[in-house]
Design a protein around this motif. Structure first.
Motif, PDB file in Angstrom:
ATOM      1  N   ARG A 253     -10.481 -77.882  84.647  1.00 49.87           N
ATOM      2  CA  ARG A 253      -9.708 -77.104  85.566  1.00 49.87           C
ATOM      3  C   ARG A 253     -10.164 -75.758  84.884  1.00 49.87           C
ATOM      4  N   ILE A 254     -10.645 -74.696  85.556  1.00 45.34           N
ATOM      5  CA  ILE A 254     -10.808 -73.353  84.970  1.00 45.34           C
ATOM      6  C   ILE A 254     -10.448 -72.319  85.571  1.00 45.34           C
ATOM      7  N   ASP A 255      -9.945 -71.104  85.142  1.00 48.33           N
ATOM      8  CA  ASP A 255      -9.517 -69.846  85.879  1.00 48.33           C
ATOM      9  C   ASP A 255     -10.721 -68.838  86.055  1.00 48.33           C
ATOM     10  N   LEU A 256     -11.300 -69.032  87.220  1.00 48.87           N
ATOM     11  CA  LEU A 256     -12.530 -68.121  87.357  1.00 48.87           C
ATOM     12  C   LEU A 256     -12.411 -66.969  87.971  1.00 48.87           C
ATOM     13  N   GLN A 257     -11.982 -65.999  87.046  1.00 49.03           N
ATOM     14  CA  GLN A 257     -11.779 -64.471  87.559  1.00 49.03           C
ATOM     15  C   GLN A 257     -10.637 -64.678  88.654  1.00 49.03           C
ATOM     16  N   GLY A 258      -9.610 -65.392  88.430  1.00 50.21           N
ATOM     17  CA  GLY A 258      -8.559 -65.424  89.343  1.00 50.21           C
ATOM     18  C   GLY A 258      -8.254 -66.533  90.380  1.00 50.21           C
ATOM     19  N   LEU A 259      -9.501 -67.207  90.649  1.00 48.08           N
ATOM     20  CA  LEU A 259      -9.796 -68.319  91.349  1.00 48.08           C
ATOM     21  C   LEU A 259      -9.378 -69.757  90.556  1.00 48.08           C
ATOM     22  N   ALA A 260      -8.616 -70.607  91.063  1.00 41.82           N
ATOM     23  CA  ALA A 260      -8.320 -71.839  90.468  1.00 41.82           C
ATOM     24  C   ALA A 260      -9.754 -72.852  90.735  1.00 41.82           C
ATOM     25  N   VAL A 261     -10.334 -73.192  89.818  1.00 47.00           N
ATOM     26  CA  VAL A 261     -11.712 -73.955  90.113  1.00 47.00           C
ATOM     27  C   VAL A 261     -11.584 -75.311  89.164  1.00 47.00           C
ATOM     28  N   THR A 262     -11.747 -76.382  89.948  1.00 50.09           N
ATOM     29  CA  THR A 262     -11.848 -77.520  88.974  1.00 50.09           C
ATOM     30  C   THR A 262     -13.365 -78.088  89.046  1.00 50.09           C
ATOM     31  N   LEU A 263     -14.142 -77.889  87.949  1.00 47.84           N
ATOM     32  CA  LEU A 263     -15.514 -78.261  87.812  1.00 47.84           C
ATOM     33  C   LEU A 263     -15.702 -80.093  87.593  1.00 47.84           C
ATOM     34  N   LEU A 264     -16.375 -80.248  88.323  1.00 45.42           N
ATOM     35  CA  LEU A 264     -16.777 -81.837  88.057  1.00 45.42           C
ATOM     36  C   LEU A 264     -17.891 -82.213  87.422  1.00 45.42           C
ATOM     37  N   ASP A 265     -17.769 -82.945  86.253  1.00 43.17           N
ATOM     38  CA  ASP A 265     -19.008 -83.549  85.731  1.00 43.17           C
ATOM     39  C   ASP A 265     -19.164 -84.892  85.933  1.00 43.17           C
ATOM     40  N   THR A 266     -20.288 -85.172  86.804  1.00 41.86           N
ATOM     41  CA  THR A 266     -20.696 -86.342  87.618  1.00 41.86           C
ATOM     42  C   THR A 266     -21.757 -87.232  86.812  1.00 41.86           C
ATOM     43  N   ALA A 267     -21.903 -88.659  87.258  1.00 43.95           N
ATOM     44  CA  ALA A 267     -22.698 -89.342  86.676  1.00 43.95           C
ATOM     45  C   ALA A 267     -24.116 -88.839  87.306  1.00 43.95           C
ATOM     46  N   GLY A 268     -25.180 -89.056  86.166  1.00 43.60           N
ATOM     47  CA  GLY A 268     -26.658 -88.554  86.496  1.00 43.60           C
ATOM     48  C   GLY A 268     -27.023 -89.435  87.937  1.00 43.60           C
ATOM     49  N   LEU A 269     -27.739 -88.733  88.733  1.00 43.39           N
ATOM     50  CA  LEU A 269     -28.100 -89.209  90.100  1.00 43.39           C
ATOM     51  C   LEU A 269     -29.393 -89.897  89.888  1.00 43.39           C
ATOM     52  N   ARG A 270     -29.617 -91.017  89.701  1.00 43.26           N
ATOM     53  CA  ARG A 270     -30.741 -91.947  89.686  1.00 43.26           C
ATOM     54  C   ARG A 270     -30.498 -93.453  90.212  1.00 43.26           C
ATOM     55  N   ASP A 271     -31.642 -94.229  90.471  1.00 41.69           N
ATOM     56  CA  ASP A 271     -31.376 -95.621  90.821  1.00 41.69           C
ATOM     57  C   ASP A 271     -31.193 -96.093  89.558  1.00 41.69           C
ATOM     58  N   THR A 272     -30.440 -97.258  89.648  1.00 41.45           N
ATOM     59  CA  THR A 272     -30.151 -98.029  88.400  1.00 41.45           C
ATOM     60  C   THR A 272     -29.683 -99.528  88.864  1.00 41.45           C
ATOM     61  N   ASP A 273     -29.997-100.347  87.824  1.00 42.31           N
ATOM     62  CA  ASP A 273     -29.723-102.055  87.910  1.00 42.31           C
ATOM     63  C   ASP A 273     -28.222-101.996  87.451  1.00 42.31           C
TER      64      ASP A 273
END
Ligand SMILES: Nc1nc2c(ncn2[C@@H]2O[C@H](COP(=O)(O)OP(=O)(O)O)[C@@H](O)[C@H]2O)c(=O)[nH]1
Ligand SMILES: [Mg+2]
Length: 420
Positions: A253-273
Motif C-alpha cells: 500500500r503506498i501513498d502516490l502523491q495523495g492517491l491511495a494505491v495498492t501495488l500487487l507483486d504477482t507470480a511470473g507469467l509462464r507455463d509451468t508443470d
C-alpha cells in the motif's frame, strides 16, 4: 436516552485526553466532579474531585441538547493525557451507573437525532480511515453534507414535478383533458441527467476512496519483486534468481502523491508443470485483469499482449545491465523509478477527473433506483407518473438514510472506534 461515556481521543499518552459524555444528565455527571458549570459552550478550568480525592485538573465544558454533536446534552472533560487518569475518571462514571459507549455510538446518536444523514456518517467513517490527501478531500466533502445538499435539490425537483402532476390529476374529474404539463418532463429529464452524471462518477470516486490497484506483471525473473521492494524501501517480497519464487500475491500500500494505491507483486507469467505455481499464475492473471492498471515488466521491454489494456505502463528492467532507450528502470541503481511512479500517478489521476461524490455502493444503488423510477415515463397517465415520482423520492430518502437505514447502521458503526 441513557448517558453514555467514552474516551474520545486515542488511548495512550498524549498532551490531552478527552472523555466525552452524551445523554440527558451528562452535564450533572461532569458537575459532580468539577462543580457547577453555569454556561454551556464555555470552558472551565477545574479541579476534578471525587469526595476528598483529587482526580485531575481539567478543562471542562458542556453543550446543551440540540447544540451538540450528538444532538443530546454533551459534556467533555479535557484531562491530562495519561491513561491512568483516564481510567480513573472512566471508573468513576461507571460507578455512577452511566454506560460505556459502544463503537460508533456517539455518531449513531447524532444520526438518530437528525444531526447527520447517512451519507455524512459514511463520510465521517471514511475520514477517520483516510490515509492520503485525495481520500481526505473526498471524505471531507461527504462528511460535510455535500451529497445531502445535492439530494435536497433533487428532491425539490421531484416535489415540484409531483405537484404539477397532482394538479393535472385533480382536474381530470371535471372533464378537463388530463395532460401532464410539459414542464414536468423537462424537470425530470434534467434530474435524470444529473443523476446520470453522479452515477457515472461513482467508479472513479470509489477508487479514490478505497484505493487503486496496480498489478506488476511480467515473466519470471523480470524483476517484479525487486521493483516492489525498491519502492517499499524494504523487503516486502522475496527476491531470488530462481524463477517461480513469488507465488502468492503480495500487496504494498503506498501513498502516490495523495492517491491511495495498492501495488500487487504477482507470480511470473509462464507455463509451468508445478501445480502450486500454476495456481499462482492463474491468480496473478485474474488479479491483473481486475486491476486498474498493469505495469508490464520484462528484460526486453515487451508487453504481455493478452493482458494489455489502455492506460497500462510498459517498463524495461535492469537498465544497469543493458542500454535501453526509454521506460527503463533499474531496481539496483534506482534509475527511472521516480519517472515511473510519476507516470503511474498521471495515469491514475487522469481517472479521478470524472470522480463524483458518491463513493459507496449503498449510495450508488439508491441513485440507480431513483434513476430507474424515472425512466420511460413519457406518455404515462398522471396517476402512474405521480407514483414514479414518489418512488424516486423514496430512493433519495434511502440515500440519506431517512428510510431503510436500519440494515446498514450496524455494518457502518462496527467499523467506527469507541468514543466516536
Ligand atoms: N542487475 C539487475 N538485476 C536485477 C534487477 N532487478 C532484479 N534483478 C535480479 O533479477 C533476479 C530476479 O528478480 P526478482 O525481483 O525476483 O524477479 P521477479 O521474478 O520478477 O519477481 C534477481 O536475481 C534479482 O537480483 C535490476 O534492476 N538490475
Ligand atoms: Mg517475484
Amino acid at each position: 436516552m441513557d448517558v453514555i461515556f467514552a474516551e474520545a481521543t486515542p488511548s495512550g499518552r498524549g498532551g490531552v485526553s478527552i472523555v466525552r459524555l452524551s445523554g440527558s444528565g451528562a452535564r450533572a455527571a461532569a458537575e459532580y466532579l468539577a462543580g457547577e458549570l453555569q454556561y454551556p459552550r464555555q470552558a472551565y478550568l477545574r479541579e476534578l474531585r471525587h469526595g476528598d480525592e483529587l482526580l485531575d485538573h481539567a478543562l471542562v465544558l458542556w453543550f446543551e441538547a440540540g447544540h451538540s454533536f450528538t444532538g443530546e446534552e454533551v459534556a467533555e472533560l479535557h484531562l491530562h493525557g495519561a491513561p491512568v487518569i483516564v481510567r480513573r475518571v472512566l471508573r468513576f462514571f461507571a460507578a455512577q451507573g452511566l454506560r460505556p459507549a459502544e463503537a460508533g455510538e456517539f455518531t449513531r446518536r447524532a444520526f438518530l437525532n437528525g444531526k447527520m444523514d447517512l451519507a455524512e456518517v459514511e463520510g465521517l467513517g471514511d475520514l477517520l480511515e483516510a490515509e492520503t490527501e485525495a481520500q481526505r478531500r473526498l471524505a471531507l466533502r461527504l462528511a460535510g453534507g455535500e451529497l445531502g445538499r445535492r439530494t435536497e435539490r433533487w428532491r425539490n425537483m421531484l416535489i415540484r414535478a409531483g405537484a404539477l402532476v397532482e394538479s393535472s390529476v385533480d382536474f381530470a374529474d371535471e372533464d378537463v383533458p388530463d395532460d401532464v404539463p410539459l414542464e414536468v418532463f423537462h424537470l425530470l429529464a434534467d434530474l435524470r441527467s444529473q443523476l446520470d452524471s453522479e452515477i457515472s462518477g461513482y467508479a472513479a470516486a470509489e477508487r479514490v476512496r478505497a484505493g487503486f490497484e496496480v498489478a506488476i506483471i511480467g515473466p519470471p525473473n523480470a524483476g517484479k519483486s525487486s521493483l516492489i521492494n525498491r519502492i517499499a524501501k524494504r523487503e516486502v517480497a522475496l527476491v531470488s534468481d530462481i524463477a517461480g519464487t513469488t507465488r502468492d500475491i503480495i500487496e504494498l500500500r503506498i501513498d502516490l502523491q495523495g492517491l491511495a494505491v495498492t501495488l500487487l507483486d504477482t507470480a511470473g507469467l509462464r507455463d509451468t508443470d508445478d501445480q502450486i505455481e500454476m495456481m499462482g499464475v492463474d491468480r496473478a492473471k485474474q488479479r491483473a485483469m481486475a486491476a486498474d492498471i498493469r505495469v508490464h515488466l520484462s528484460d526486453t521491454g515487451q508487453k504481455d499482449q493478452r493482458l494489455w489494456q489502455e492506460g497500462d505502463i510498459l517498463l524495461q528492467t535492469k537498465s544497469d545491465l543493458r542500454h535501453a532507450e526509454k521506460n527503463a528502470i533499474s531496481s539496483f541503481t534506482g534509475e527511472g523509478i521516480d519517472e515511473f511512479l510519476h507516470q503511474l500517478f498521471l495515469n491514475l489521476s487522469q481517472r479521478t477527473i470524472s470522480a463524483g461524490l458518491v463513493s459507496h455502493e449503498r449510495q450508488l444503488l439508491s441513485l440507480i433506483d431513483a434513476h430507474k423510477a424515472l425512466e420511460g415515463i413519457e406518455g404515462l397517465p398522471p396517476e402512474i407518473l405521480a407514483e414514479a415520482i414518489r418512488s424516486a423520492a423514496s430512493s433519495l430518502d434511502r440515500l440519506l438514510g431517512r428510510i431503510g437505514a436500519e440494515e446498514y447502521l450496524d455494518v457502518i458503526f462496527t467499523s467506527f472506534c469507541i468514543g466516536k
